[in-house]
Design an enzyme around this catalytic site. Structure first.
Site, PDB file in Angstrom:
ATOM      1  N   GLY A 134      12.439 -37.042  13.234  1.00  9.76           N
ATOM      2  CA  GLY A 134      13.870 -37.340  13.250  1.00  9.76           C
ATOM      3  C   GLY A 134      14.138 -38.593  14.041  1.00  9.76           C
ATOM      4  N   THR A 135      15.380 -39.032  13.996  1.00 10.30           N
ATOM      5  CA  THR A 135      15.775 -40.225  14.739  1.00 10.30           C
ATOM      6  C   THR A 135      15.815 -39.912  16.230  1.00 10.30           C
ATOM      7  OG1 THR A 135      18.116 -39.662  14.530  1.00 10.30           O
ATOM      8  CG2 THR A 135      17.181 -41.107  12.825  1.00 10.30           C
ATOM      9  N   MET A 136      15.972 -40.943  17.028  1.00  7.39           N
ATOM     10  CA  MET A 136      16.146 -40.738  18.462  1.00  7.39           C
ATOM     11  C   MET A 136      17.405 -39.899  18.681  1.00  7.39           C
ATOM     12  SD  MET A 136      15.151 -44.430  20.119  1.00  7.39           S
ATOM     13  CE  MET A 136      15.570 -43.891  21.755  1.00  7.39           C
ATOM     14  N   ASP A 151       4.274 -34.055  21.866  1.00  5.78           N
ATOM     15  CA  ASP A 151       5.548 -34.776  21.796  1.00  5.78           C
ATOM     16  C   ASP A 151       5.278 -36.274  21.861  1.00  5.78           C
ATOM     17  OD1 ASP A 151       8.339 -34.744  21.484  1.00  5.78           O
ATOM     18  OD2 ASP A 151       8.663 -34.985  23.633  1.00  5.78           O
ATOM     19  N   GLU A 152       6.226 -37.052  21.372  1.00  7.42           N
ATOM     20  CA  GLU A 152       6.081 -38.509  21.262  1.00  7.42           C
ATOM     21  C   GLU A 152       4.837 -38.852  20.442  1.00  7.42           C
ATOM     22  OE1 GLU A 152       8.573 -40.210  22.104  1.00  7.42           O
ATOM     23  OE2 GLU A 152       9.582 -39.024  23.638  1.00  7.42           O
ATOM     24  N   SER A 179      12.497 -33.306  21.255  1.00  7.56           N
ATOM     25  CA  SER A 179      11.905 -32.795  22.504  1.00  7.56           C
ATOM     26  C   SER A 179      12.537 -31.477  22.921  1.00  7.56           C
ATOM     27  CB  SER A 179      12.037 -33.835  23.617  1.00  7.56           C
ATOM     28  OG  SER A 179      11.309 -34.994  23.291  1.00  7.56           O
TER      29      SER A 179
END
EC number: 2.7.1.21
Length: 159
Positions: free
Chosen positions: A9-11, A86-87, A16
């Site tokens: 997804g987008t920021m 994550d990331e 998270s």
């Protein structure tokens, strides 16, 4: 059957936050997880959400073998029932291959979270490999908003 799932997804769409929720739900039921992250906003070795939630994580470095890290933990008597990464867009393609191997060889679910493309709409190498290998790709439905007020569709870089 274990699977590699890529949540994209987008920021600011809650990736998270969802990773932390998955960690909470599984650990509350007695499962043991391993969390990997790279370049989190809260600093080295942290998985954090913009909502203020944070937990410890293994900071992934260049060239680190994630499969070997999990196997080493298991060999020392530890448990790993699931892995969260994550990331994941910042992971190298070979590190994504290692996460897929965790699923295939160790029968462990892997949940990866990341942005698919950079501000130029080019795939991040880690995300590209996840799209190629994931058993499922889930695009998060929480709509982040652009600075113009419309639904965000891309990541922007501002100077």
């Amino acid at each position: 059957m274990p699977e590699l799932v890529f949540f994209s997804g987008t920021m600011d769409c809650g990736k998270s936050t969802l990773a932390l929720q998955i960690e909470h739900n599984r650990s509350a039921r007695g499962l043991a997880g391993m969390i990997f992250t790279r370049d989190d906003r809260a600093g080295e070795g942290k998985l954090s959400s913009r909502l203020g939630l944070v937990t410890d994580a293994v900071e992934v470095g260049d060239g680190q073998d994630l499969y070997a890290h999990v196997v080493d933990h298991l060999s020392q008597g530890g448990r790993v029932d699931y892995v969260i990464a994550d990331e994941a867009q910042f992971l190298a393609p070979d590190q994504i291959d290692q996460l897929a191997r965790v699923v295939d060889d160790l029968d462990v679910d892997v949940y990866a979270f990341g942005i698919t493309t950079d501000f130029r709409s080019k795939l991040f190498p880690g995300s590209q490999r996840l799209v190629e290998l994931a058993d499922r790709v889930e695009v998060l439905q929480v709509e982040a908003l652009c600075w113009c007020g419309a639904r965000a569709t891309h990541t922007a870089r501002t100077v």
